[in-house]
Design a protein around this motif. Structure first.
Motif, short mmCIF file in Angstrom:
data_model
loop_
_atom_site.label_atom_id
_atom_site.label_comp_id
_atom_site.label_asym_id
_atom_site.label_seq_id
_atom_site.Cartn_x
_atom_site.Cartn_y
_atom_site.Cartn_z
N LYS A 171 0.83 -1.20 0.00
CA LYS A 171 0.00 0.00 0.00
C LYS A 171 0.87 1.26 0.00
N GLY A 172 2.14 1.07 -0.01
CA GLY A 172 3.05 2.21 0.01
C GLY A 172 3.37 2.62 1.43
N HIS A 173 4.39 3.42 1.57
CA HIS A 173 4.81 3.94 2.86
C HIS A 173 5.20 5.40 2.66
N PRO A 174 5.31 6.15 3.73
CA PRO A 174 5.52 7.60 3.58
C PRO A 174 6.89 8.03 3.06
N MET A 175 7.88 7.16 3.11
CA MET A 175 9.21 7.59 2.69
C MET A 175 9.38 7.45 1.17
N PRO A 176 9.81 8.55 0.51
CA PRO A 176 10.09 8.46 -0.93
C PRO A 176 11.38 7.70 -1.19
N GLU A 177 11.61 7.34 -2.45
CA GLU A 177 12.85 6.67 -2.83
C GLU A 177 14.03 7.56 -2.44
N PRO A 178 15.20 6.96 -2.17
CA PRO A 178 16.34 7.74 -1.67
C PRO A 178 16.70 8.98 -2.50
N GLU A 179 16.74 8.85 -3.83
CA GLU A 179 17.07 10.00 -4.68
C GLU A 179 16.01 11.10 -4.52
N LYS A 180 14.76 10.70 -4.48
CA LYS A 180 13.66 11.65 -4.32
C LYS A 180 13.72 12.29 -2.93
N TYR A 181 14.11 11.52 -1.93
CA TYR A 181 14.27 12.04 -0.57
C TYR A 181 15.29 13.19 -0.56
N LEU A 182 16.42 12.99 -1.25
CA LEU A 182 17.44 14.05 -1.31
C LEU A 182 16.91 15.26 -2.07
N GLU A 183 16.17 15.02 -3.15
CA GLU A 183 15.59 16.14 -3.91
C GLU A 183 14.64 16.94 -3.03
N ASN A 184 13.80 16.25 -2.27
CA ASN A 184 12.87 16.93 -1.37
C ASN A 184 13.62 17.72 -0.30
N THR A 185 14.69 17.12 0.23
CA THR A 185 15.51 17.79 1.24
C THR A 185 16.09 19.08 0.66
N TYR A 186 16.59 18.99 -0.58
CA TYR A 186 17.14 20.15 -1.27
C TYR A 186 16.07 21.24 -1.42
N LYS A 187 14.91 20.85 -1.91
CA LYS A 187 13.84 21.85 -2.18
C LYS A 187 13.38 22.54 -0.91
N VAL A 188 13.23 21.79 0.18
CA VAL A 188 12.80 22.38 1.45
C VAL A 188 13.85 23.37 1.93
N ALA A 189 15.13 22.97 1.89
CA ALA A 189 16.22 23.84 2.35
C ALA A 189 16.35 25.07 1.45
N ARG A 190 16.18 24.87 0.15
CA ARG A 190 16.30 25.96 -0.83
C ARG A 190 15.22 27.02 -0.58
N ASN A 191 14.02 26.57 -0.25
CA ASN A 191 12.92 27.49 0.00
C ASN A 191 13.09 28.28 1.29
N LYS A 192 13.89 27.75 2.22
CA LYS A 192 14.14 28.44 3.49
C LYS A 192 15.20 29.52 3.36
N ARG A 193 15.97 29.49 2.31
CA ARG A 193 17.09 30.44 2.15
C ARG A 193 16.60 31.81 1.76
#
Length: 80
Positions: free
Chosen positions: A58-80
């Motif tokens: 049914k899926g789980h909340p964690m995205p694939e590792p590459e997508k996880y890093l992309e999301n981390t980047y986008k969140v941090a980028r938006n905070k700058r």
């Protein structure tokens, strides 16, 4: 559930500081893996653990590792 990356904000900030182009998501992912190989392996391990636990597919909340890093980047980028 414990954090996937301990002291994530500090580590992400240091990756951005080491980057030549903070707008380059690919550079962010490459630098993160270079600077924090243990954390990168931990992201993969946590993802694989989530995958194994998802026996009903049914899926789980964690995205694939590459997508996880992309999301981390986008969140941090938006905070700058």
């Amino acid at each position: 559930m414990p954090a996937v990356i301990v002291k994530k904000e500090e580590k992400v900030a240091s990756v951005f500081a080491a980057m030549s182009n903070p707008d380059d998501i690919q550079e962010f992912k490459t630098k993160f893996k270079e600077m924090y190989p243990k954390e990168w392996q931990h992201i993969i391990a946590v993802y694989q653990k989530e995958e194994r636990a998802d026996i009903k597919h049914k899926g789980h909340p964690m995205p694939e590792p590459e997508k996880y890093l992309e999301n981390t980047y986008k969140v941090a980028r938006n905070k700058r």
